[in-house]
Design a protein around this motif. Structure first.
Motif, PDB file in Angstrom:
ATOM      1  N   LYS A  28       0.827  -1.200   0.000  1.00  0.00           N
ATOM      2  CA  LYS A  28       0.000   0.000   0.000  1.00  0.00           C
ATOM      3  C   LYS A  28       0.870   1.263   0.000  1.00  0.00           C
ATOM      4  N   ALA A  29       1.947   1.247   0.782  1.00  0.00           N
ATOM      5  CA  ALA A  29       2.845   2.402   0.847  1.00  0.00           C
ATOM      6  C   ALA A  29       3.508   2.655  -0.506  1.00  0.00           C
ATOM      7  N   PHE A  30       3.933   1.588  -1.169  1.00  0.00           N
ATOM      8  CA  PHE A  30       4.538   1.742  -2.497  1.00  0.00           C
ATOM      9  C   PHE A  30       3.513   2.249  -3.508  1.00  0.00           C
ATOM     10  N   GLU A  31       2.276   1.789  -3.376  1.00  0.00           N
ATOM     11  CA  GLU A  31       1.221   2.264  -4.272  1.00  0.00           C
ATOM     12  C   GLU A  31       0.971   3.756  -4.075  1.00  0.00           C
ATOM     13  N   LEU A  32       0.946   4.200  -2.827  1.00  0.00           N
ATOM     14  CA  LEU A  32       0.761   5.618  -2.533  1.00  0.00           C
ATOM     15  C   LEU A  32       1.898   6.444  -3.119  1.00  0.00           C
ATOM     16  N   TRP A  33       3.118   5.959  -2.956  1.00  0.00           N
ATOM     17  CA  TRP A  33       4.288   6.664  -3.491  1.00  0.00           C
ATOM     18  C   TRP A  33       4.211   6.724  -5.015  1.00  0.00           C
ATOM     19  N   ASN A  36       1.898   9.338  -6.603  1.00  0.00           N
ATOM     20  CA  ASN A  36       2.249  10.727  -6.284  1.00  0.00           C
ATOM     21  C   ASN A  36       1.628  11.211  -4.976  1.00  0.00           C
ATOM     22  N   ASN A  37       1.674  10.333  -3.977  1.00  0.00           N
ATOM     23  CA  ASN A  37       1.258  10.706  -2.627  1.00  0.00           C
ATOM     24  C   ASN A  37       2.403  10.409  -1.649  1.00  0.00           C
ATOM     25  N   PRO A  38       3.543  11.110  -1.816  1.00  0.00           N
ATOM     26  CA  PRO A  38       4.725  10.773  -1.026  1.00  0.00           C
ATOM     27  C   PRO A  38       4.558  10.983   0.475  1.00  0.00           C
ATOM     28  N   THR A  39       3.832  12.016   0.871  1.00  0.00           N
ATOM     29  CA  THR A  39       3.650  12.266   2.303  1.00  0.00           C
ATOM     30  C   THR A  39       2.894  11.119   2.962  1.00  0.00           C
ATOM     31  N   GLU A  40       1.791  10.685   2.327  1.00  0.00           N
ATOM     32  CA  GLU A  40       1.011   9.571   2.858  1.00  0.00           C
ATOM     33  C   GLU A  40       1.841   8.282   2.868  1.00  0.00           C
ATOM     34  N   LEU A  44       2.945   6.120   6.159  1.00  0.00           N
ATOM     35  CA  LEU A  44       2.602   4.701   6.282  1.00  0.00           C
ATOM     36  C   LEU A  44       3.853   3.863   6.543  1.00  0.00           C
ATOM     37  N   PHE A  45       4.932   4.165   5.843  1.00  0.00           N
ATOM     38  CA  PHE A  45       6.189   3.447   6.103  1.00  0.00           C
ATOM     39  C   PHE A  45       6.612   3.620   7.566  1.00  0.00           C
ATOM     40  N   GLU A  46       6.430   4.813   8.096  1.00  0.00           N
ATOM     41  CA  GLU A  46       6.795   5.061   9.496  1.00  0.00           C
ATOM     42  C   GLU A  46       5.914   4.257  10.447  1.00  0.00           C
ATOM     43  N   ARG A  47       4.627   4.154  10.145  1.00  0.00           N
ATOM     44  CA  ARG A  47       3.737   3.356  10.986  1.00  0.00           C
ATOM     45  C   ARG A  47       4.123   1.878  10.937  1.00  0.00           C
ATOM     46  N   ILE A  48       4.495   1.421   9.746  1.00  0.00           N
ATOM     47  CA  ILE A  48       4.943   0.028   9.606  1.00  0.00           C
ATOM     48  C   ILE A  48       6.220  -0.190  10.424  1.00  0.00           C
ATOM     49  N   ALA A  49       7.110   0.793  10.392  1.00  0.00           N
ATOM     50  CA  ALA A  49       8.372   0.683  11.135  1.00  0.00           C
ATOM     51  C   ALA A  49       8.126   0.528  12.634  1.00  0.00           C
ATOM     52  N   LYS A  50       7.119   1.225  13.149  1.00  0.00           N
ATOM     53  CA  LYS A  50       6.794   1.109  14.573  1.00  0.00           C
ATOM     54  C   LYS A  50       6.269  -0.279  14.913  1.00  0.00           C
ATOM     55  N   GLN A  64      14.027   7.611   2.317  1.00  0.00           N
ATOM     56  CA  GLN A  64      14.264   7.814   0.887  1.00  0.00           C
ATOM     57  C   GLN A  64      13.271   8.801   0.286  1.00  0.00           C
ATOM     58  N   ILE A  65      12.002   8.687   0.671  1.00  0.00           N
ATOM     59  CA  ILE A  65      10.991   9.598   0.151  1.00  0.00           C
ATOM     60  C   ILE A  65      11.342  11.041   0.488  1.00  0.00           C
ATOM     61  N   ASN A  66      11.738  11.283   1.735  1.00  0.00           N
ATOM     62  CA  ASN A  66      12.083  12.639   2.151  1.00  0.00           C
ATOM     63  C   ASN A  66      13.326  13.156   1.438  1.00  0.00           C
TER      64      ASN A  66
END
Length: 207
Positions: A28-33, A36-40, A44-50, A64-66
């Motif tokens: 889902k995170a890759f799909e958002l990226w 063209n929804n890099p912030t979302e 999501l990647f950060e939530r997964i990391a937690k 990487q996105i940032n």
């Protein structure tokens, strides 16, 4: 014995569910990226990391996105905020996976974003660090195509900045493309980017 079997079955079921949630979240995170929804995607990647405290990959992609978004950014305050966030994510990823060539490349790209923003200010202080990171990454993983291609692009950028010939680094791009042709990521979500960019640079070399 029956209770042990039930507990084991529940444990396996929980692991399977967690793995499925991880895979779905990453997809889902890759799909958002990609849409063209890099912030979302980054959030999501950060939530997964937690939820995956021993996994460096979600942190890597959030960073990487940032970093990618910072190239071309003209607002120094916004750039600084993005790269500071990326640096914290990289630090967390490095704490999980030390001496990881993929993370070293990402750190080099973060420094490069600062140099690209203001070469006169940041070139002197960060150029040596970038070279050191690529040298270390190359020692750890000489056949990693991202290491070879990103190092070559760094040197091409430096040569252009100082008005020098970029051709000597074209052979490194050619080598990177050979490595990309044979590269297989360790997992479905392991880094596997860079081939298109390396091909574009290689075409520029031949012009």
């Amino acid at each position: 014995m029956k209770h042990l079997i039930i507990i084991a079955a529940l444990f396996v079921s929980a692991l399977t569910t967690a793995q499925a949630n991880y895979e779905q979240g990453m997809q889902k995170a890759f799909e958002l990226w990609g849409s063209n929804n890099p912030t979302e995607a980054s959030n999501l990647f950060e939530r997964i990391a937690k939820a995956e405290p021993d996994n460096w990959l979600p942190l890597y992609y959030a960073a990487q996105i940032n970093i990618v978004r910072s190239f071309g950014e003209k607002n120094e305050e916004k750039l600084s905020a993005q790269l500071k966030k990326a640096q914290n994510l990289i630090n967390d990823a490095m704490a999980i996976s030390k001496d990881n060539p993929e993370i070293l490349v990402l750190q080099a790209l973060l420094h490069t974003a600062w140099v690209a923003f203001d070469g006169a200010t940041y070139g002197m202080t960060l150029s040596g660090k970038v070279v050191e990171l690529y040298t270390k990454a190359e020692m750890l993983a000489p056949n990693n195509p991202r290491v070879v291609y990103c190092k070559a692009e760094w040197h091409i950028g430096g040569a252009k900045y100082f008005g020098q010939d970029t051709k000597p680094f074209c052979k490194d791009l050619e080598h990177a493309l050979e490595l990309f042709a044979n590269f297989k990521p360790e997992t479905p979500f392991s880094p596997n980017w860079g081939k298109e960019r390396a091909e574009m640079l290689w075409r520029s070399c031949k012009e």
